[in-house]
Motif scaffolding. Structure first.
Motif, mmCIF file in Angstrom:
data_model
loop_
_atom_site.group_PDB
_atom_site.id
_atom_site.type_symbol
_atom_site.label_atom_id
_atom_site.label_comp_id
_atom_site.label_asym_id
_atom_site.label_seq_id
_atom_site.Cartn_x
_atom_site.Cartn_y
_atom_site.Cartn_z
ATOM 1 N N THR A 11 0.713 -1.198 0.096
ATOM 2 C CA THR A 11 -0.135 0.007 0.112
ATOM 3 C C THR A 11 0.703 1.170 0.056
ATOM 4 O OG1 THR A 11 -0.294 -0.050 2.357
ATOM 5 C CG2 THR A 11 -1.760 -1.229 1.039
ATOM 6 N N LYS A 12 2.194 1.131 0.127
ATOM 7 C CA LYS A 12 3.024 2.155 0.295
ATOM 8 C C LYS A 12 3.041 3.122 -1.074
ATOM 9 C CE LYS A 12 5.311 1.943 4.183
ATOM 10 N NZ LYS A 12 5.778 2.641 5.396
ATOM 11 N N LYS A 13 2.924 2.540 -2.123
ATOM 12 C CA LYS A 13 3.047 3.557 -3.312
ATOM 13 C C LYS A 13 1.863 4.226 -3.930
ATOM 14 C CE LYS A 13 4.268 -0.982 -4.572
ATOM 15 N NZ LYS A 13 3.660 -2.126 -5.346
ATOM 16 N N ILE A 14 0.731 3.905 -3.076
ATOM 17 C CA ILE A 14 -0.507 4.486 -3.332
ATOM 18 C C ILE A 14 -0.682 5.853 -3.272
ATOM 19 C CG2 ILE A 14 -3.135 4.573 -2.803
ATOM 20 C CD1 ILE A 14 -2.564 1.491 -1.808
ATOM 21 N N SER A 15 -1.208 6.503 -4.415
ATOM 22 C CA SER A 15 -0.836 8.030 -4.422
ATOM 23 C C SER A 15 -2.116 8.657 -3.359
ATOM 24 C CB SER A 15 -1.400 8.711 -5.794
ATOM 25 O OG SER A 15 -2.798 8.474 -6.115
ATOM 26 N N ALA A 16 -1.578 9.912 -3.076
ATOM 27 C CA ALA A 16 -2.682 10.700 -1.980
ATOM 28 C C ALA A 16 -3.830 10.783 -2.641
ATOM 29 C CB ALA A 16 -1.975 12.079 -1.853
ATOM 30 N N ALA A 17 -4.141 11.062 -3.999
ATOM 31 C CA ALA A 17 -5.548 11.334 -4.703
ATOM 32 C C ALA A 17 -6.242 9.996 -4.464
ATOM 33 C CB ALA A 17 -5.172 11.662 -6.107
ATOM 34 N N VAL A 18 -5.786 8.640 -4.492
ATOM 35 C CA VAL A 18 -6.318 7.555 -4.425
ATOM 36 C C VAL A 18 -6.928 7.448 -2.892
ATOM 37 C CG1 VAL A 18 -6.405 4.942 -4.462
ATOM 38 C CG2 VAL A 18 -5.258 6.345 -6.398
ATOM 39 N N ASN B 220 -5.176 -0.730 -7.519
ATOM 40 C CA ASN B 220 -4.032 -0.533 -6.813
ATOM 41 C C ASN B 220 -3.833 -1.429 -5.607
ATOM 42 O OD1 ASN B 220 -2.647 2.180 -7.207
ATOM 43 N ND2 ASN B 220 -4.762 3.003 -7.449
ATOM 44 N N ASP C 265 -8.477 2.790 -9.577
ATOM 45 C CA ASP C 265 -8.219 3.074 -8.250
ATOM 46 C C ASP C 265 -8.236 1.637 -7.589
ATOM 47 O OD1 ASP C 265 -8.081 5.697 -8.539
ATOM 48 O OD2 ASP C 265 -10.213 6.050 -7.572
ATOM 49 N N ARG D 14 -7.405 9.836 -0.973
ATOM 50 C CA ARG D 14 -8.551 10.765 -0.707
ATOM 51 C C ARG D 14 -10.091 10.402 -1.315
ATOM 52 N NH1 ARG D 14 -7.333 15.693 1.172
ATOM 53 N NH2 ARG D 14 -9.326 16.320 0.975
#
Lengths: 211, 211
Positions: A4-11, A55, A52, A13
């Motif tokens: 889960t570390k690579k998940i973007s901030a937008a996802v 991920n 999304d 949110r």
């Protein structure tokens, strides 16, 4: 965790919104849903939904869609709400009381253990059965009750000092409603809810999108 | 107007924070500041500050920095808070009362003209001098008082219906605290404050950033 570390901030949110929709579907007895159906409900594109959710590994199956309950539980794990978090509220004014009275937080595992204030008239009162205590007891209470999260619903002039006090008492995470930056060490997680800023974004949109 | 159209959502999200810092500097009598000094205060890089503010034309001057009061006023214009906005609150519970009692909103030009509820016990009461009225009067009140913004501080089960009611009465913008999507026509601006989602982002960070 690593995954889960690579998940973007937008996802991140957007995740709570998936969680909300899946919870509603689950409550109404829906067992599976295609990305197309979910897309129509949530008013985002089906491809955005697939991207999304991909991920987190392929939750969906071609021709089947998503298993609602399974996906709901997996997102709960990602969001860290598959286990309870003990919380206290500092500031027993209207906003603090609103948070204590909002039972949905507790349903999601955020257990409010106490409310703190510095107004002696509040001492010994309860809000929804939860005791209001005075600020001189807060550090000790945090340590004895394994409190992880403090909601700060106090005026901004006191917020930095109280933030430092609870951080010194070992608090991991602060949900900050005071309209100021707390300037705490990096290891303390701060999630700000700045209502004035939200209202200014609304007026920006009124002024600039000319609808 | 045209010039501000291209500004990215991320910049808009940061603008209220610049506005807050510049307001504090202005109040403490600071007349000019370099991007380096502002950077140290706000804990963002000087180059980020220069980039963000360059979106609005070159406010800074080489060797001088930014004129605090000028930049503060310009950002107010961009945010649309250089003129007042009439607002009503629907929902006179703790959260609605917290908003009415928070005087900073009015200082920024958000003028609360009335509070509405459907609890007959609240009728005729006032909160900070502002009258509480019943829901059957809301549409007429919106039209007569040039209300632009409605803050919805009601439970989610009533929110869609009330959202539609005020949109039909001509409301431009809704500040929505109910934890649901309102599904209104595109011309109605909605700014959501979903406290549960904010709390879930906090627990996500606790679970995944392992601080």
């Amino acid at each position: 965790m690593e995954e889960t570390k690579k998940i973007s901030a937008a996802v991140i949110r957007r995740l709570p919104r998936y969680y909300r929709y899946l919870g509603e579907l689950n409550e109404s007895g829906v067992q599976r849903i295609s990305s197309k159906e979910l897309s129509a409900k949530m008013k985002v594109t089906a491809s955005q939904i697939r991207q999304d959710l991909n991920n987190f590994g392929g939750f969906g199956q071609q021709g089947y869609g998503y298993n609602v309950k399974y996906l709901y539980d997996e997102i709960a794990k990602i969001l860290g709400i598959d286990r309870p978090h003990n919380m206290i509220i500092i500031g027993a004014g209207n906003l603090g009381q609103a948070i204590v009275n909002y039972e949905d937080f507790e349903k999601r595992g955020f257990v409010i253990k106490g409310v703190f204030d510095n107004n002696p008239e509040m001492e010994g009162k309860t809000i929804r059965g939860i005791p209001v205590m005075m600020m001189d007891a807060v550090s000790d209470f945090i340590k004895r009750n394994e409190i992880e999260i403090v909601a700060l619903t106090i005026p901004k002039k006191a917020a930095k000092e109280v933030g430092k006090l609870v951080a010194d008492a070992g608090i991991k995470a602060i949900w900050n409603f005071a309209h100021t930056d707390l300037n705490l060490p990096d290891e303390v997680i701060v999630e700000n809810v700045h209502l004035s800023e939200s209202l200014m974004r609304l007026s920006y949109t009124i002024a600039n999108e000319g609808r």
